[in-house]
Design a protein around this motif. Structure first.
Motif, PDB file in Angstrom:
ATOM      1  N   ALA A  11      11.454   0.355  -8.536  1.00 43.12           N
ATOM      2  CA  ALA A  11      10.605   1.683  -8.366  1.00 43.12           C
ATOM      3  C   ALA A  11      11.161   2.533  -7.766  1.00 43.12           C
ATOM      4  CB  ALA A  11       9.128   1.273  -7.041  1.00 43.12           C
ATOM      5  N   ALA A  12      10.521   3.313  -8.290  1.00 39.59           N
ATOM      6  CA  ALA A  12      11.353   5.037  -8.219  1.00 39.59           C
ATOM      7  C   ALA A  12      10.449   5.717  -7.450  1.00 39.59           C
ATOM      8  CB  ALA A  12      11.786   5.737  -8.882  1.00 39.59           C
ATOM      9  N   ILE A  13      11.266   6.348  -6.404  1.00 41.00           N
ATOM     10  CA  ILE A  13      10.111   7.396  -5.399  1.00 41.00           C
ATOM     11  C   ILE A  13      10.790   8.696  -6.194  1.00 41.00           C
ATOM     12  CG2 ILE A  13       9.015   7.712  -3.513  1.00 41.00           C
ATOM     13  CD1 ILE A  13       9.232   5.055  -2.612  1.00 41.00           C
ATOM     14  N   LEU A  14      10.333   9.821  -6.581  1.00 41.68           N
ATOM     15  CA  LEU A  14      11.007  10.933  -6.981  1.00 41.68           C
ATOM     16  C   LEU A  14      10.123  12.184  -5.923  1.00 41.68           C
ATOM     17  CD1 LEU A  14      10.539  10.400 -11.127  1.00 41.68           C
ATOM     18  CD2 LEU A  14      12.343   9.848  -9.034  1.00 41.68           C
ATOM     19  N   VAL A  15      10.615  12.969  -5.719  1.00 38.33           N
ATOM     20  CA  VAL A  15      10.174  13.957  -4.157  1.00 38.33           C
ATOM     21  C   VAL A  15      10.519  15.320  -4.796  1.00 38.33           C
ATOM     22  CG1 VAL A  15       9.905  14.349  -2.016  1.00 38.33           C
ATOM     23  CG2 VAL A  15      10.296  11.997  -2.548  1.00 38.33           C
ATOM     24  N   TYR A  16      10.355  16.157  -5.309  1.00 34.40           N
ATOM     25  CA  TYR A  16      10.510  17.700  -5.920  1.00 34.40           C
ATOM     26  C   TYR A  16      11.586  17.263  -7.035  1.00 34.40           C
ATOM     27  CZ  TYR A  16      12.433  17.845  -1.091  1.00 34.40           C
ATOM     28  OH  TYR A  16      13.159  17.629  -0.214  1.00 34.40           O
ATOM     29  N   PRO A  17      11.634  16.307  -7.586  1.00 32.08           N
ATOM     30  CA  PRO A  17      12.316  16.342  -8.872  1.00 32.08           C
ATOM     31  C   PRO A  17      13.132  17.133  -9.568  1.00 32.08           C
ATOM     32  CG  PRO A  17      10.823  15.065  -9.660  1.00 32.08           C
ATOM     33  CD  PRO A  17      10.081  15.560  -8.288  1.00 32.08           C
TER      34      PRO A  17
ATOM     35  N   CYS B 205       6.891   4.460 -10.492  1.00 34.67           N
ATOM     36  CA  CYS B 205       7.513   5.584 -10.078  1.00 34.67           C
ATOM     37  C   CYS B 205       6.231   6.379  -9.097  1.00 34.67           C
ATOM     38  CB  CYS B 205       7.535   6.664 -10.817  1.00 34.67           C
ATOM     39  SG  CYS B 205       8.572   6.007 -12.565  1.00 34.67           S
ATOM     40  N   PHE B 206       6.386   6.828  -7.710  1.00 33.43           N
ATOM     41  CA  PHE B 206       5.904   7.539  -6.947  1.00 33.43           C
ATOM     42  C   PHE B 206       6.441   8.765  -7.252  1.00 33.43           C
ATOM     43  CE2 PHE B 206       4.981   9.251  -3.232  1.00 33.43           C
ATOM     44  CZ  PHE B 206       3.373   9.806  -3.186  1.00 33.43           C
ATOM     45  N   ILE B 207       5.661   9.721  -7.191  1.00 31.68           N
ATOM     46  CA  ILE B 207       6.415  11.722  -8.116  1.00 31.68           C
ATOM     47  C   ILE B 207       5.360  12.260  -6.880  1.00 31.68           C
ATOM     48  CG2 ILE B 207       6.653  13.399  -9.258  1.00 31.68           C
ATOM     49  CD1 ILE B 207       6.392  11.120 -11.637  1.00 31.68           C
ATOM     50  N   SER B 208       6.291  13.270  -6.212  1.00 24.71           N
ATOM     51  CA  SER B 208       5.622  14.340  -5.130  1.00 24.71           C
ATOM     52  C   SER B 208       6.052  15.557  -5.321  1.00 24.71           C
ATOM     53  CB  SER B 208       5.996  13.926  -3.417  1.00 24.71           C
ATOM     54  OG  SER B 208       5.342  14.545  -2.647  1.00 24.71           O
ATOM     55  N   ALA B 209       5.084  16.766  -5.731  1.00 24.85           N
ATOM     56  CA  ALA B 209       5.746  17.706  -5.115  1.00 24.85           C
ATOM     57  C   ALA B 209       4.742  19.150  -5.475  1.00 24.85           C
ATOM     58  CB  ALA B 209       6.457  18.463  -7.276  1.00 24.85           C
ATOM     59  N   ALA B 210       5.337  20.338  -4.315  1.00 22.12           N
ATOM     60  CA  ALA B 210       4.044  21.269  -4.005  1.00 22.12           C
ATOM     61  C   ALA B 210       4.356  22.302  -4.874  1.00 22.12           C
ATOM     62  CB  ALA B 210       5.248  21.289  -2.709  1.00 22.12           C
TER      63      ALA B 210
ATOM     64  N   GLY C 238       3.118   3.914 -20.799  1.00 24.62           N
ATOM     65  CA  GLY C 238       2.949   3.329 -20.148  1.00 24.62           C
ATOM     66  C   GLY C 238       3.163   2.719 -18.908  1.00 24.62           C
ATOM     67  N   ILE C 239       3.784   3.649 -18.565  1.00 27.47           N
ATOM     68  CA  ILE C 239       4.439   2.828 -16.804  1.00 27.47           C
ATOM     69  C   ILE C 239       3.327   3.343 -16.487  1.00 27.47           C
ATOM     70  CG2 ILE C 239       6.710   3.473 -15.510  1.00 27.47           C
ATOM     71  CD1 ILE C 239       7.153   1.782 -18.744  1.00 27.47           C
ATOM     72  N   ASN C 240       3.218   2.496 -15.062  1.00 26.13           N
ATOM     73  CA  ASN C 240       2.700   2.861 -14.290  1.00 26.13           C
ATOM     74  C   ASN C 240       3.379   3.767 -13.172  1.00 26.13           C
ATOM     75  OD1 ASN C 240       0.476   1.801 -13.107  1.00 26.13           O
ATOM     76  ND2 ASN C 240       1.192  -0.578 -13.531  1.00 26.13           N
ATOM     77  N   PHE C 241       1.692   4.844 -12.746  1.00 27.58           N
ATOM     78  CA  PHE C 241       3.036   6.079 -11.657  1.00 27.58           C
ATOM     79  C   PHE C 241       1.980   6.008 -10.665  1.00 27.58           C
ATOM     80  CE2 PHE C 241       1.685   8.450 -15.193  1.00 27.58           C
ATOM     81  CZ  PHE C 241       1.095   9.361 -14.957  1.00 27.58           C
ATOM     82  N   GLU C 242       1.966   7.355  -9.746  1.00 31.61           N
ATOM     83  CA  GLU C 242       1.534   8.549  -9.245  1.00 31.61           C
ATOM     84  C   GLU C 242       2.094   9.219  -8.860  1.00 31.61           C
ATOM     85  OE1 GLU C 242      -0.694   7.673  -5.144  1.00 31.61           O
ATOM     86  OE2 GLU C 242      -1.333   5.647  -5.936  1.00 31.61           O
TER      87      GLU C 242
ATOM     88  N   MET D 193       4.568  10.507   2.528  1.00 27.28           N
ATOM     89  CA  MET D 193       5.379   8.683   2.979  1.00 27.28           C
ATOM     90  C   MET D 193       4.630   8.060   3.306  1.00 27.28           C
ATOM     91  SD  MET D 193       9.410   9.214   4.912  1.00 27.28           S
ATOM     92  CE  MET D 193       9.453   8.152   3.905  1.00 27.28           C
ATOM     93  N   ASN D 194       3.329   8.097   3.200  1.00 28.99           N
ATOM     94  CA  ASN D 194       2.542   7.377   3.518  1.00 28.99           C
ATOM     95  C   ASN D 194       1.658   6.515   2.611  1.00 28.99           C
ATOM     96  OD1 ASN D 194       3.296   7.157   6.767  1.00 28.99           O
ATOM     97  ND2 ASN D 194       1.109   8.396   7.279  1.00 28.99           N
ATOM     98  N   GLU D 195       1.609   7.677   1.946  1.00 26.36           N
ATOM     99  CA  GLU D 195       1.123   7.270   0.407  1.00 26.36           C
ATOM    100  C   GLU D 195       2.625   6.680  -0.247  1.00 26.36           C
ATOM    101  OE1 GLU D 195      -2.121   8.320  -0.455  1.00 26.36           O
ATOM    102  OE2 GLU D 195      -2.344   8.580   1.371  1.00 26.36           O
ATOM    103  N   ALA D 196       3.445   7.001  -0.411  1.00 29.93           N
ATOM    104  CA  ALA D 196       4.543   6.865  -1.050  1.00 29.93           C
ATOM    105  C   ALA D 196       5.044   5.279  -0.740  1.00 29.93           C
ATOM    106  CB  ALA D 196       6.239   7.181  -1.001  1.00 29.93           C
ATOM    107  N   THR D 197       4.869   4.738   0.597  1.00 25.39           N
ATOM    108  CA  THR D 197       4.986   3.063   1.129  1.00 25.39           C
ATOM    109  C   THR D 197       3.330   2.858   0.665  1.00 25.39           C
ATOM    110  OG1 THR D 197       4.245   3.447   2.878  1.00 25.39           O
ATOM    111  CG2 THR D 197       6.333   3.867   2.310  1.00 25.39           C
ATOM    112  N   ARG D 198       2.590   2.557   0.408  1.00 24.63           N
ATOM    113  CA  ARG D 198       1.281   2.256   0.373  1.00 24.63           C
ATOM    114  C   ARG D 198       1.256   1.934  -1.072  1.00 24.63           C
ATOM    115  NH1 ARG D 198      -1.279   4.318  -3.456  1.00 24.63           N
ATOM    116  NH2 ARG D 198      -1.370   6.229  -2.910  1.00 24.63           N
TER     117      ARG D 198
END
Length: 346
Positions: free
Chosen positions: A135-141, A169-174, A196-200, A231-236
Protein backbone atom coordinates in the motif's frame (compact mmCIF):
# COMPACT_ATOMS: atom_id res chain seq x y z
CA UNK A 1 10.45 -0.77 21.90
CA UNK A 2 13.84 -1.18 20.25
CA UNK A 3 15.37 1.48 18.01
CA UNK A 4 17.75 0.43 15.25
CA UNK A 5 19.83 2.56 12.89
CA UNK A 6 21.53 1.10 9.84
CA UNK A 7 23.66 3.15 7.46
CA UNK A 8 22.96 1.46 4.13
CA UNK A 9 25.21 3.78 2.11
CA UNK A 10 27.83 5.77 3.98
CA UNK A 11 29.03 7.71 0.93
CA UNK A 12 25.56 9.12 0.19
CA UNK A 13 24.40 9.32 3.82
CA UNK A 14 21.54 6.85 3.39
CA UNK A 15 20.16 5.60 6.71
CA UNK A 16 17.33 3.32 7.78
CA UNK A 17 15.92 3.91 11.27
CA UNK A 18 13.47 1.44 12.77
CA UNK A 19 11.11 1.63 15.75
CA UNK A 20 10.50 -2.03 16.54
CA UNK A 21 7.95 -3.46 18.99
CA UNK A 22 7.78 -6.87 20.55
CA UNK A 23 5.39 -9.73 19.84
CA UNK A 24 4.36 -12.66 22.02
CA UNK A 25 4.43 -12.41 25.81
CA UNK A 26 1.72 -9.94 26.76
CA UNK A 27 1.00 -9.68 23.01
CA UNK A 28 0.48 -13.44 22.82
CA UNK A 29 -1.96 -13.28 19.90
CA UNK A 30 0.45 -11.21 17.77
CA UNK A 31 3.24 -12.96 15.91
CA UNK A 32 4.06 -10.32 13.29
CA UNK A 33 3.23 -6.66 12.86
CA UNK A 34 2.42 -4.54 9.80
CA UNK A 35 5.17 -2.14 8.79
CA UNK A 36 5.53 1.26 7.18
CA UNK A 37 8.53 2.89 5.52
CA UNK A 38 8.36 6.66 5.96
CA UNK A 39 9.92 8.74 3.16
CA UNK A 40 10.32 12.35 4.35
CA UNK A 41 10.02 15.26 1.96
CA UNK A 42 12.42 18.08 1.28
CA UNK A 43 12.54 18.61 -2.48
CA UNK A 44 15.23 15.94 -2.85
CA UNK A 45 17.55 18.49 -1.20
CA UNK A 46 17.06 17.27 2.41
CA UNK A 47 15.06 14.66 4.29
CA UNK A 48 12.81 16.70 6.57
CA UNK A 49 12.94 15.82 10.28
CA UNK A 50 9.38 17.13 10.63
CA UNK A 51 8.17 14.37 8.31
CA UNK A 52 10.26 11.61 9.85
CA UNK A 53 10.01 10.71 13.55
CA UNK A 54 6.70 12.52 14.23
CA UNK A 55 5.08 10.38 11.53
CA UNK A 56 6.84 7.10 12.31
CA UNK A 57 5.94 7.33 15.99
CA UNK A 58 2.28 7.82 15.14
CA UNK A 59 2.35 4.57 13.15
CA UNK A 60 4.16 2.89 16.04
CA UNK A 61 1.39 4.11 18.35
CA UNK A 62 -1.16 1.99 16.46
CA UNK A 63 1.05 -1.10 16.47
CA UNK A 64 3.20 -0.82 13.34
CA UNK A 65 6.88 -1.53 12.97
CA UNK A 66 7.87 1.93 11.75
CA UNK A 67 10.91 2.65 9.59
CA UNK A 68 12.31 5.96 8.35
CA UNK A 69 14.42 5.95 5.20
CA UNK A 70 16.68 8.95 4.77
CA UNK A 71 17.39 8.40 1.10
CA UNK A 72 19.87 10.03 -1.29
CA UNK A 73 19.40 13.78 -1.76
CA UNK A 74 21.32 16.17 -3.99
CA UNK A 75 24.30 18.07 -2.65
CA UNK A 76 23.82 20.87 -5.19
CA UNK A 77 20.83 22.42 -6.90
CA UNK A 78 21.08 20.65 -10.27
CA UNK A 79 22.72 17.40 -9.26
CA UNK A 80 21.41 14.30 -11.05
CA UNK A 81 20.48 11.90 -8.23
CA UNK A 82 18.08 9.46 -9.88
CA UNK A 83 17.94 6.43 -9.63
CA UNK A 84 19.73 6.48 -6.25
CA UNK A 85 16.56 7.22 -4.19
CA UNK A 86 14.54 4.30 -5.54
CA UNK A 87 17.57 2.02 -5.27
CA UNK A 88 17.89 3.13 -1.65
CA UNK A 89 14.27 2.14 -1.11
CA UNK A 90 14.69 -1.27 -2.76
CA UNK A 91 17.76 -1.94 -0.65
CA UNK A 92 15.88 -0.96 2.52
CA UNK A 93 12.92 -3.14 1.55
CA UNK A 94 15.23 -6.10 0.92
CA UNK A 95 16.84 -5.51 4.31
CA UNK A 96 13.46 -5.48 6.05
CA UNK A 97 12.44 -8.71 4.28
CA UNK A 98 15.78 -10.31 5.18
CA UNK A 99 15.25 -9.48 8.87
CA UNK A 100 11.47 -10.00 8.87
CA UNK A 101 11.57 -12.83 11.41
CA UNK A 102 13.98 -10.98 13.70
CA UNK A 103 12.04 -7.71 13.43
CA UNK A 104 8.57 -9.37 13.52
CA UNK A 105 7.46 -7.84 10.22
CA UNK A 106 4.50 -9.14 8.23
CA UNK A 107 5.96 -8.95 4.71
CA UNK A 108 2.45 -9.06 3.21
CA UNK A 109 1.67 -5.78 4.96
CA UNK A 110 4.46 -3.30 4.26
CA UNK A 111 3.35 0.21 3.25
CA UNK A 112 5.22 3.33 2.24
CA UNK A 113 4.30 6.82 3.40
CA UNK A 114 5.89 9.72 1.52
CA UNK A 115 5.64 13.50 1.75
CA UNK A 116 6.14 16.03 -1.06
CA UNK A 117 9.31 14.84 -2.86
CA UNK A 118 9.10 11.78 -0.63
CA UNK A 119 5.57 11.44 -1.96
CA UNK A 120 7.05 11.37 -5.46
CA UNK A 121 9.42 8.62 -4.33
CA UNK A 122 6.53 6.74 -2.69
CA UNK A 123 4.55 6.97 -5.94
CA UNK A 124 7.58 5.59 -7.80
CA UNK A 125 7.88 2.68 -5.36
CA UNK A 126 4.24 1.90 -6.09
CA UNK A 127 4.73 1.96 -9.87
CA UNK A 128 8.28 1.12 -10.93
CA UNK A 129 10.22 -0.28 -7.95
CA UNK A 130 11.59 -3.82 -7.84
CA UNK A 131 9.80 -4.21 -4.49
CA UNK A 132 6.30 -2.81 -4.78
CA UNK A 133 4.85 -1.96 -1.36
CA UNK A 134 1.50 -3.49 -0.38
CA UNK A 135 0.00 0.00 0.00
CA UNK A 136 1.17 3.56 -0.58
CA UNK A 137 0.31 6.73 1.35
CA UNK A 138 1.07 9.91 -0.59
CA UNK A 139 0.89 13.20 1.32
CA UNK A 140 0.97 16.40 -0.78
CA UNK A 141 3.03 14.42 -3.34
CA UNK A 142 5.09 16.05 -6.10
CA UNK A 143 3.77 14.28 -9.21
CA UNK A 144 3.39 16.72 -12.11
CA UNK A 145 6.13 17.37 -14.65
CA UNK A 146 6.86 20.88 -13.41
CA UNK A 147 7.27 19.71 -9.82
CA UNK A 148 9.49 16.81 -10.82
CA UNK A 149 11.72 19.18 -12.80
CA UNK A 150 11.75 21.63 -9.91
CA UNK A 151 12.98 18.99 -7.45
CA UNK A 152 15.77 17.40 -9.50
CA UNK A 153 16.64 16.58 -13.11
CA UNK A 154 15.76 13.22 -14.60
CA UNK A 155 12.98 12.24 -12.21
CA UNK A 156 10.41 9.74 -13.54
CA UNK A 157 6.74 10.70 -13.94
CA UNK A 158 4.92 8.22 -11.68
CA UNK A 159 1.41 9.08 -12.91
CA UNK A 160 2.46 7.78 -16.31
CA UNK A 161 3.73 4.53 -14.78
CA UNK A 162 0.59 3.38 -12.95
CA UNK A 163 -0.27 -0.17 -14.01
CA UNK A 164 -2.31 -3.16 -12.86
CA UNK A 165 0.37 -4.06 -10.28
CA UNK A 166 0.14 -0.72 -8.47
CA UNK A 167 -1.01 -1.19 -4.84
CA UNK A 168 -3.93 0.63 -3.20
CA UNK A 169 -3.12 4.26 -2.46
CA UNK A 170 -4.23 6.83 0.11
CA UNK A 171 -3.65 10.44 -0.96
CA UNK A 172 -3.85 13.56 1.20
CA UNK A 173 -3.37 17.19 0.13
CA UNK A 174 -4.61 20.68 0.98
CA UNK A 175 -6.59 22.84 -1.43
CA UNK A 176 -4.49 25.92 -0.59
CA UNK A 177 -1.07 24.28 -0.99
CA UNK A 178 1.08 27.10 -2.38
CA UNK A 179 4.10 24.93 -3.20
CA UNK A 180 2.72 21.64 -4.58
CA UNK A 181 -0.65 22.25 -6.22
CA UNK A 182 -3.46 19.81 -5.41
CA UNK A 183 -3.47 19.02 -9.13
CA UNK A 184 -0.49 16.77 -8.38
CA UNK A 185 -2.56 14.57 -6.07
CA UNK A 186 -5.58 14.73 -8.38
CA UNK A 187 -3.59 13.73 -11.46
CA UNK A 188 -2.19 10.67 -9.69
CA UNK A 189 -5.70 9.77 -8.54
CA UNK A 190 -6.89 10.05 -12.15
CA UNK A 191 -4.17 7.62 -13.25
CA UNK A 192 -5.27 5.19 -10.53
CA UNK A 193 -8.88 5.53 -11.69
CA UNK A 194 -7.93 4.78 -15.30
CA UNK A 195 -6.13 1.62 -14.19
CA UNK A 196 -8.79 0.38 -11.80
CA UNK A 197 -6.64 0.62 -8.66
CA UNK A 198 -8.36 1.15 -5.32
CA UNK A 199 -7.55 4.50 -3.73
CA UNK A 200 -8.86 7.18 -1.42
CA UNK A 201 -8.27 10.89 -2.10
CA UNK A 202 -8.62 13.61 0.56
CA UNK A 203 -8.40 17.26 -0.49
CA UNK A 204 -8.58 19.22 2.75
CA UNK A 205 -10.11 22.69 2.83
CA UNK A 206 -6.87 24.30 4.06
CA UNK A 207 -3.50 23.30 5.45
CA UNK A 208 -0.99 24.65 2.93
CA UNK A 209 2.15 22.56 2.44
CA UNK A 210 4.11 20.48 4.93
CA UNK A 211 1.50 19.63 7.57
CA UNK A 212 3.38 16.42 8.45
CA UNK A 213 1.39 14.24 10.86
CA UNK A 214 -1.23 16.97 11.30
CA UNK A 215 -0.44 17.70 14.94
CA UNK A 216 -0.50 21.35 15.99
CA UNK A 217 2.90 21.12 17.68
CA UNK A 218 4.46 20.30 14.29
CA UNK A 219 2.64 23.04 12.37
CA UNK A 220 3.11 26.78 12.25
CA UNK A 221 0.50 27.13 9.51
CA UNK A 222 -3.20 26.94 10.20
CA UNK A 223 -4.59 23.58 9.17
CA UNK A 224 -8.12 22.25 8.90
CA UNK A 225 -9.50 19.59 11.23
CA UNK A 226 -9.49 17.23 8.27
CA UNK A 227 -5.77 17.76 7.71
CA UNK A 228 -5.14 17.31 11.43
CA UNK A 229 -6.79 13.89 11.29
CA UNK A 230 -5.36 12.53 8.03
CA UNK A 231 -3.29 9.84 9.78
CA UNK A 232 -6.40 8.37 11.41
CA UNK A 233 -8.01 8.21 7.97
CA UNK A 234 -4.90 6.64 6.43
CA UNK A 235 -4.69 3.88 9.05
CA UNK A 236 -8.42 3.27 8.65
CA UNK A 237 -7.85 2.87 4.89
CA UNK A 238 -5.07 0.36 5.59
CA UNK A 239 -7.50 -1.54 7.82
CA UNK A 240 -9.89 -1.81 4.87
CA UNK A 241 -7.09 -3.05 2.61
CA UNK A 242 -5.32 -5.40 5.05
CA UNK A 243 -7.91 -6.11 7.73
CA UNK A 244 -8.01 -4.64 11.23
CA UNK A 245 -4.93 -5.29 13.36
CA UNK A 246 -6.19 -6.82 16.61
CA UNK A 247 -4.71 -8.58 19.64
CA UNK A 248 -5.32 -11.84 17.76
CA UNK A 249 -3.89 -10.81 14.39
CA UNK A 250 -5.83 -9.47 11.40
CA UNK A 251 -9.47 -9.57 10.45
CA UNK A 252 -10.46 -10.19 6.84
CA UNK A 253 -9.77 -7.26 4.44
CA UNK A 254 -12.79 -5.29 3.29
CA UNK A 255 -11.47 -4.23 -0.13
CA UNK A 256 -9.01 -5.63 -2.64
CA UNK A 257 -6.11 -4.02 -4.46
CA UNK A 258 -8.19 -3.39 -7.58
CA UNK A 259 -11.64 -1.88 -7.93
CA UNK A 260 -12.72 -4.88 -9.99
CA UNK A 261 -11.84 -8.49 -9.30
CA UNK A 262 -11.39 -8.88 -13.08
CA UNK A 263 -7.80 -7.67 -12.62
CA UNK A 264 -6.85 -10.22 -9.97
CA UNK A 265 -5.18 -13.59 -10.39
CA UNK A 266 -8.00 -15.51 -8.70
CA UNK A 267 -11.75 -15.23 -9.12
CA UNK A 268 -13.99 -13.59 -6.54
CA UNK A 269 -17.46 -12.18 -6.06
CA UNK A 270 -15.86 -8.80 -6.87
CA UNK A 271 -15.46 -9.84 -10.51
CA UNK A 272 -18.01 -8.43 -12.94
CA UNK A 273 -20.87 -10.72 -13.88
CA UNK A 274 -19.85 -10.84 -17.55
CA UNK A 275 -16.25 -11.73 -16.65
CA UNK A 276 -17.48 -14.64 -14.51
CA UNK A 277 -19.77 -15.83 -17.30
CA UNK A 278 -16.74 -15.88 -19.59
CA UNK A 279 -14.96 -18.28 -17.22
CA UNK A 280 -17.19 -21.05 -18.59
CA UNK A 281 -18.58 -24.23 -17.11
CA UNK A 282 -15.75 -24.72 -14.63
CA UNK A 283 -17.45 -22.42 -12.10
CA UNK A 284 -21.07 -23.34 -12.84
CA UNK A 285 -21.15 -25.68 -9.82
CA UNK A 286 -20.43 -22.67 -7.59
CA UNK A 287 -22.47 -19.81 -9.09
CA UNK A 288 -24.47 -21.30 -11.98
CA UNK A 289 -27.81 -20.78 -10.21
CA UNK A 290 -26.82 -17.29 -9.09
CA UNK A 291 -26.00 -16.29 -12.67
CA UNK A 292 -29.43 -17.50 -13.78
CA UNK A 293 -31.04 -15.42 -11.03
CA UNK A 294 -29.09 -12.37 -12.19
CA UNK A 295 -30.29 -12.91 -15.79
CA UNK A 296 -33.85 -12.91 -14.46
CA UNK A 297 -33.26 -9.68 -12.52
CA UNK A 298 -31.71 -7.94 -15.53
CA UNK A 299 -34.56 -8.97 -17.85
CA UNK A 300 -37.08 -7.76 -15.28
CA UNK A 301 -35.39 -4.35 -15.42
CA UNK A 302 -36.05 -4.26 -19.17
CA UNK A 303 -32.50 -4.98 -20.41
CA UNK A 304 -31.85 -7.50 -23.15
CA UNK A 305 -29.17 -8.35 -25.71
CA UNK A 306 -26.30 -5.83 -25.85
CA UNK A 307 -27.86 -3.73 -23.10
CA UNK A 308 -27.92 -6.73 -20.76
CA UNK A 309 -24.28 -7.51 -21.55
CA UNK A 310 -23.35 -3.90 -20.83
CA UNK A 311 -25.08 -4.04 -17.44
CA UNK A 312 -23.06 -7.18 -16.66
CA UNK A 313 -19.83 -5.26 -17.29
CA UNK A 314 -20.89 -2.64 -14.74
CA UNK A 315 -22.01 -4.82 -11.86
CA UNK A 316 -19.96 -7.24 -9.81
CA UNK A 317 -21.41 -10.52 -8.61
CA UNK A 318 -21.28 -9.15 -5.08
CA UNK A 319 -23.29 -6.09 -6.10
CA UNK A 320 -25.95 -8.11 -7.87
CA UNK A 321 -26.30 -10.59 -5.01
CA UNK A 322 -26.68 -7.71 -2.58
CA UNK A 323 -29.41 -6.28 -4.83
CA UNK A 324 -31.07 -9.70 -4.65
CA UNK A 325 -31.03 -9.42 -0.85
CA UNK A 326 -28.75 -12.38 -0.15
CA UNK A 327 -27.00 -12.35 3.25
CA UNK A 328 -23.35 -11.33 3.62
CA UNK A 329 -22.39 -14.70 5.08
CA UNK A 330 -23.67 -16.48 1.97
CA UNK A 331 -21.85 -14.08 -0.37
CA UNK A 332 -18.63 -14.50 1.64
CA UNK A 333 -18.99 -18.29 1.34
CA UNK A 334 -19.20 -18.03 -2.46
CA UNK A 335 -16.22 -15.69 -2.42
CA UNK A 336 -14.13 -18.23 -0.52
CA UNK A 337 -14.94 -20.92 -3.11
CA UNK A 338 -14.16 -18.66 -6.06
CA UNK A 339 -10.88 -17.55 -4.48
CA UNK A 340 -9.50 -21.05 -5.06
CA UNK A 341 -9.91 -20.83 -8.86
CA UNK A 342 -7.34 -19.09 -11.04
CA UNK A 343 -8.87 -16.71 -13.58
CA UNK A 344 -8.68 -17.31 -17.32
CA UNK A 345 -7.75 -14.01 -18.91
CA UNK A 346 -8.93 -13.21 -22.39
Amino acid sequence: MKVIEIETNKERGVKLTGYLQEVGGEFEGIHKRPAVIVLPGGGYGICSDREADPVALEFARVGYQAFILRYTVRAEQKELIWPHPINDYDEAYDLIKEHADEWFVDTDRIAVCGFSAGGHLAACTATIAKNRPKAAILVYPAINDDMCDFCAPGLPRPAQEVDDLTPPCFISAARDDLLVSVSNAMNFASALTENGINFELHIHSYGNHGYSNGARWVNQNSISRGAQGWMNEATRFLEEVWGIFTSNGFTKPEIKRCVSGDMEKYLSVDCTVLYLEQQGERISHIIGEQLKTIDTIIKAKGYDGAAASYVKTLYTLRGMLEVAGLPKEYIDSLDNELNTIEAIRG
